[in-house]
Design an enzyme around this catalytic site. Structure first.
Site, PDB file in Angstrom:
ATOM      1  N   ASP A 175     -11.213   2.465   3.321  1.00 47.08           N
ATOM      2  CA  ASP A 175     -11.531   1.046   3.125  1.00 47.08           C
ATOM      3  C   ASP A 175     -13.037   0.846   2.929  1.00 47.08           C
ATOM      4  OD1 ASP A 175      -9.476  -0.773   2.912  1.00 47.08           O
ATOM      5  OD2 ASP A 175      -9.166  -0.965   5.075  1.00 47.08           O
ATOM      6  N   LYS A 205       0.849  -1.204   0.000  1.00 55.08           N
ATOM      7  CA  LYS A 205       0.000   0.000   0.000  1.00 55.08           C
ATOM      8  C   LYS A 205       0.879   1.247   0.000  1.00 55.08           C
ATOM      9  CE  LYS A 205      -3.797  -2.523   2.028  1.00 55.08           C
ATOM     10  NZ  LYS A 205      -4.512  -2.984   3.216  1.00 55.08           N
ATOM     11  N   GLN A 207      -5.251  -1.854   9.373  1.00 60.72           N
ATOM     12  CA  GLN A 207      -4.987  -3.143   8.727  1.00 60.72           C
ATOM     13  C   GLN A 207      -5.614  -4.274   9.549  1.00 60.72           C
ATOM     14  OE1 GLN A 207      -3.449  -3.578   5.677  1.00 60.72           O
ATOM     15  NE2 GLN A 207      -4.076  -5.692   5.904  1.00 60.72           N
TER      16      GLN A 207
END
Ligand code: NDP
Length: 284
Positions: free
Chosen positions: A120, A53, A97
């Site tokens: 997200d 990422k 995460q």
């Protein structure tokens, strides 16, 4: 005839070029899109995802910050960090995460992220917006999958779509997106009876199961669009949820693993971060 390959590498490169142009335009206005990634614990797979990422951000001219927290971090410390990032104007996207260490409450942590910075798309507000058709942040993996399905050029309206898997991060939002495209959507899961009877009807089949080569050729309708979300490790090698070699002889379109959906997920994360930064510019 063998299926045409939906190449996530090429498609994600195209998306990233477009994002890089948007980032350059924002930089001219004095805004550098910033993504903060919170990594709690030392899960090796998470380490790789977070590194990729960060690399993606660099490629398109964004900046990224990784906040590392120990495996024993408390819920309060985690949420306090999220709050600091919520208030930081240099940060446009925040990502926690997953999975978090077992003692932490994922849903509570995710719901601390400002919905506008939730790149997200896992916040309940964004999930609700997707459910109702309102504008919101769409989770990266299903968004990337939809992009790949659209790339076939086939009209989606009225198609039979079958999604195997009902997780909050892949299966359910995927089903919602396909419904929005006017597909007739069936969601299958571990309690589904006669799974192959459902999958054999699918013009579009999305596998998000987490079991290596789970979807076999006899489960696929000839000519179907088959999207493989799975990432599994077998004998040190990465493979998907679809038995690629056999299914490609039957499907019309298929995504490889690696080089398929995974690449698109990162590109869509960058797109969501660019969107978030552009929103702040519009509201400046
Ligand atoms: P989850 O484990 O959360 O969900 C798996 C789903 O598969 C569940 O809904 C489960 O059903 C269903 N399932 C399990 N066994 C069967 C079965 N025998 N028949 C039918 N359905 C079954 O996984 P995720 O959704 O998080 O991820 C799925 C896969 O996608 C994983 O391999 C993951 O690594 C990968 N992934 C890839 C990404 C990418 O960027 N390419 C991003 C995110 C995930 P039930 O609900 O009943 O338990």
């Amino acid at each position: 005839m063998a299926a045409k390959i939906l190449d996530g590498k090429t498609m994600s490169e195209e998306l990233k070029s477009n994002i890089a142009r948007r980032v350059a335009a924002m930089r001219e206005k004095g805004v550098i899109p910033g993504l903060a990634v919170i990594l709690a614990g030392d899960d090796p797979a998470s380490e790789i995802y977070v590194r990729n990422k960060g690399k993606g951000c660099e490629e398109v001219g964004m900046f990224s910050r990784t906040i590392r927290m120990g495996a024993d971090v408390s819920q309060e410390e985690l949420e306090a960090e999220i709050q600091r990032l919520n208030e930081d104007p240099a940060i446009h996207g925040i990502l926690v995460q997953l999975p978090l260490p077992g003692h932490l409450n994922e849903e509570a942590a995710l719901s601390r992220i400002l919905p506008e910075k939730d790149v997200d798309g896992f916040h309940l507000i964004n999930a609700g917006r997707l459910m109702t058709g309102a504008e919101g942040v769409i989770p990266c993996t299903p968004k990337g999958v939809l992009h790949m399905i659209r790339a076939t050029g086939e009209p989606l309206s009225g198609k039979e779509a079958v999604v195997i898997g009902r997780s909050n991060i892949v299966g359910k939002p995927m089903a919602m997106l396909l419904l929005r495209e006017n597909c007739t959507v069936t969601v299958c899961h571990s309690r589904t009876r006669n799974l192959a009877e459902h999958t054999r009807r699918a013009d579009i089949l999305v596998a998000a199961v987490g079991k290596a080569r789970f979807v076999t050729a006899d489960m696929v309708k000839p000519g179907a669009i088959v999207i493989d979300v799975g990432i599994n490790r077998v004998d040190g090698k990465v493979c998907g949820d679809v038995d690629f070699d056999a299914v490609r002889e039957r499907a019309g379109w298929i995504t490889p693993v690696p080089g398929g959906v995974g690449k698109m997920t990162i590109a869509m994360l960058l797109a969501n971060t660019a969107d978030a930064a552009e929103r702040t510019l519009r509201h400046a």
